[in-house]
Design an enzyme around this catalytic site. Structure first.
Site, mmCIF file in Angstrom:
data_model
loop_
_atom_site.group_PDB
_atom_site.id
_atom_site.type_symbol
_atom_site.label_atom_id
_atom_site.label_comp_id
_atom_site.label_asym_id
_atom_site.label_seq_id
_atom_site.Cartn_x
_atom_site.Cartn_y
_atom_site.Cartn_z
ATOM 1 N N LYS A 76 -0.803 -6.080 -2.643
ATOM 2 C CA LYS A 76 -0.356 -4.936 -1.835
ATOM 3 C C LYS A 76 0.688 -5.463 -0.852
ATOM 4 C CE LYS A 76 -2.382 -1.280 1.116
ATOM 5 N NZ LYS A 76 -3.635 -0.715 1.653
ATOM 6 N N SER A 151 -4.579 4.182 0.727
ATOM 7 C CA SER A 151 -3.213 3.727 0.819
ATOM 8 C C SER A 151 -2.845 2.671 -0.220
ATOM 9 C CB SER A 151 -2.962 3.143 2.214
ATOM 10 O OG SER A 151 -3.751 1.974 2.426
ATOM 11 N N SER A 175 -9.166 2.932 1.655
ATOM 12 C CA SER A 175 -7.920 2.718 0.911
ATOM 13 C C SER A 175 -8.001 1.829 -0.310
ATOM 14 C CB SER A 175 -6.849 2.153 1.840
ATOM 15 O OG SER A 175 -6.277 3.206 2.555
HETATM 16 N N1 GLN Z 1 -6.779 7.410 4.592
HETATM 17 C C1 GLN Z 1 -7.218 6.695 5.770
HETATM 18 C C2 GLN Z 1 -6.136 6.704 6.798
HETATM 19 O O1 GLN Z 1 -5.096 7.228 6.542
HETATM 20 C C3 GLN Z 1 -7.619 5.296 5.410
HETATM 21 C C4 GLN Z 1 -6.483 4.390 5.198
HETATM 22 C C5 GLN Z 1 -6.883 3.005 4.860
HETATM 23 O O2 GLN Z 1 -8.027 2.749 4.487
HETATM 24 N N2 GLN Z 1 -5.944 2.099 5.043
HETATM 25 O O3 GLN Z 1 -6.289 6.180 7.879
#
Ligand code: GLN
Length: 484
Positions: A76, A151, A175
């Site tokens: 990532k 994400s 995410s």
């Molecule tokens: N969807 C959640 C957020 O936008 C989690 C994101 C993540 O786990 N990086 O904060």
């Protein structure tokens, strides 16, 4: 070769069926040929990959190969990679070449793994659909009109499309698990402190944790073996023995106590997703598990608590992006204040700005007690619910996400509905617990993921539970239509 698991590729290399250079070139060609459909890579590191593959073949020839030597992966784009662009999905870091490797990256390099490239993601890991990336949305290989989840959407899509056998991700509120679920693959968020955060660009430091995304639980175990461990460069990393995560995969599930939180199976749960989860529960009963209804009474408060704590920490972490030391800088600033203002206005996208504003507000004097302190108290109650539950069960099972992959653009104008995509995953980050998503069937042609939550540092048991399910079911082997 692209349908092989990491376990098989590792074996194929050991048997001399192919060299790492051949394997690496094969995946690089595949990425270049197919990724225009998915947009899962931000950077393809062809030269690095070939050089690493030659070194891996030499490592094997000299008798020093390890499980990951010569196996291709991708990171990532939140992990710093020495000499390679590390964008975090943001215009702010579009010009940033990291001067060092994150510990996770270092660990894979030391094993002789091959880096194929850096994967697309929501900007600074803020999002549930990969639509906040500066590099454009990632498309779900199961339906390119739908999001891959976020994400770590690039990681999940690349694995699902067989562009890479395994990828790293990070999970602050879901995410790793939510995109794994939406792309029909397996993903693990380890216990907070199990994997080093050093060199992983911070979003919300008390919640962020790195983990693997791969097609099977066994492959996640291979990856976690490389990733996990104490790191004195990360003060929140725990100095605790790392078991061999592949060593316990075949343990029997006879007598396993599975808890089903009644809050996760309310009448609001999509009936077809509920049916897939129920079918998985029946499989576990056949494997010898017992089922018990439990309660996590404060779980409904996890989304509001998270959306105070995560933005508060992000507003502090992202203050370092000021146009002075690295990253984007606005043109011809007129004053220092103008430099800060325009750099940050131009460099960050709308979702990141929204989080910074919420977080700054929540931390400001006069509001701190009402918001941040209150949210921390809720966090404690949410954690205590899990601690109580684990008195009487070994693992907690439920759905990973309230829906399957949704159409691109469907939730972009409604942040609250986007935030609710993580309603089942966020509480485990607040508690710091390990959790996994694994596929348990499609609904209308799109993958569904079940969610397994373990007790602290119980990753080996989670992987065992997931692996046993994958021995008796075939959902993890399903391939999106049109993947050649
Ligand atoms: N969807 C959640 C957020 O936008 C989690 C994101 C993540 O786990 N990086 O904060």
């Amino acid at each position: 070769m692209h349908n092989e698991t990491i376990a098989n590729l590792s074996q194929g290399l050991a048997n001399g069926e192919y060299s790492s250079v051949e394997l690496t070139q094969y995946f690089l060609d595949r990425i270049k040929r197919l990724d225009a459909r998915y947009n899962s890579f931000i950077t393809i590191t062809e030269e690095t990959a070939i050089a690493q593959a030659k070194a891996a073949d030499a490592m094997r020839a000299s008798g020093n190969a390890r499980s990951f030597t010569g196996v291709p992966i991708a990171h990532k784009d939140i992990f710093c990679t020495n000499g390679i662009k590390t964008s975090c999905g943001s215009k702010m870091l579009d010009n940033f070449i990291a001067p060092y490797d994150a510990t996770v990256v270092d660990n894979f390099n030391n094993h002789g793994a091959i880096l194929l490239g850096k994967l697309n993601m929501d900007e600074f890991a803020m999002g549930s659909s990969n639509e906040t990336s500066f590099y454009g949305p990632v498309k779900n290989p199961w339906d390119t009109g739908c999001v891959p989840g976020g994400s770590s959407g690039g990681s999940a899509a690349a694995v699902a499309a067989r562009l890479v056998p395994g990828a790293t991700g990070t999970d602050t509120g879901g995410s790793i698990r939510q995109p794994a679920s939406m792309c029909g693959i397996s993903g693990l968020k380890p216990t907070y402190g199990r994997v080093s955060r050093w060199g992983m660009i911070a979003f919300a430091s008390s919640l962020d944790q790195a983990g693997p995304l791969a097609r099977t639980a066994e492959d996640c175990a291979y990856m976690l073996n490389v990733m996990a461990g104490f790191d004195d460069k990360d003060s929140t990393s725990l100095d605790k023995d790392v078991p061999d995560y592949t060593g316990q995969l075949n343990n029997s599930l006879e007598g396993l106590r599975i808890g089903l939180p009644k809050e996760f199976f309310s009448a609001d749960l999509d009936t077809e997703i509920a049916a897939s989860i129920q079918a998985a529960i029946s499989e576990y009963q056949k494997l010898g598990a017992t089922i018990k209804e439990i309660s996590l009474p404060h779980s409904g408060l996890s989304v509001p608590a998270y959306y105070v704590i995560a933005p508060a920490e992000c507003s502090s972490n992202l203050s370092r992006f000021d146009g002075v030391r690295f990253g984007y800088r606005c043109q011809s600033p007129e004053s220092l204040e103008d430099l800060y203002k325009r750099t940050r206005s131009e460099g960050f996208g709308p979702e990141v700005k929204r989080r910074i504003l919420i977080g700054t507000y929540a931390l400001s004097s006069g509001y701190y007690d009402a918001y941040y302190l209150k949210a921390q108290k809720l966090r404690r109650l949410i954690r205590d619910d899990f601690v109580n539950a684990f008195d009487s069960v070994d693992v907690i099972l439920g759905p990973t996400s309230p829906s399957t992959a949704f159409p691109l653009g469907e939730k972009t104008s409604d942040p609250i509905s986007m935030y609710l995509a993580d309603i089942f995953t966020i509480s485990t980050n607040l508690a710091g617990l390990p959790a996994m998503a694994i596929p348990c069937g499609p609904v209308n042609g799109k993958p569904v993921g079940m969610h397994l939550i373990g007790n602290y540092f119980d990753e080996a048991r989670l992987l065992n539970i997931a692996h046993q399910y994958q021995q008796v079911t075939g959902w993890h082997q399903q391939t999106p239509d049109g993947i050649e």
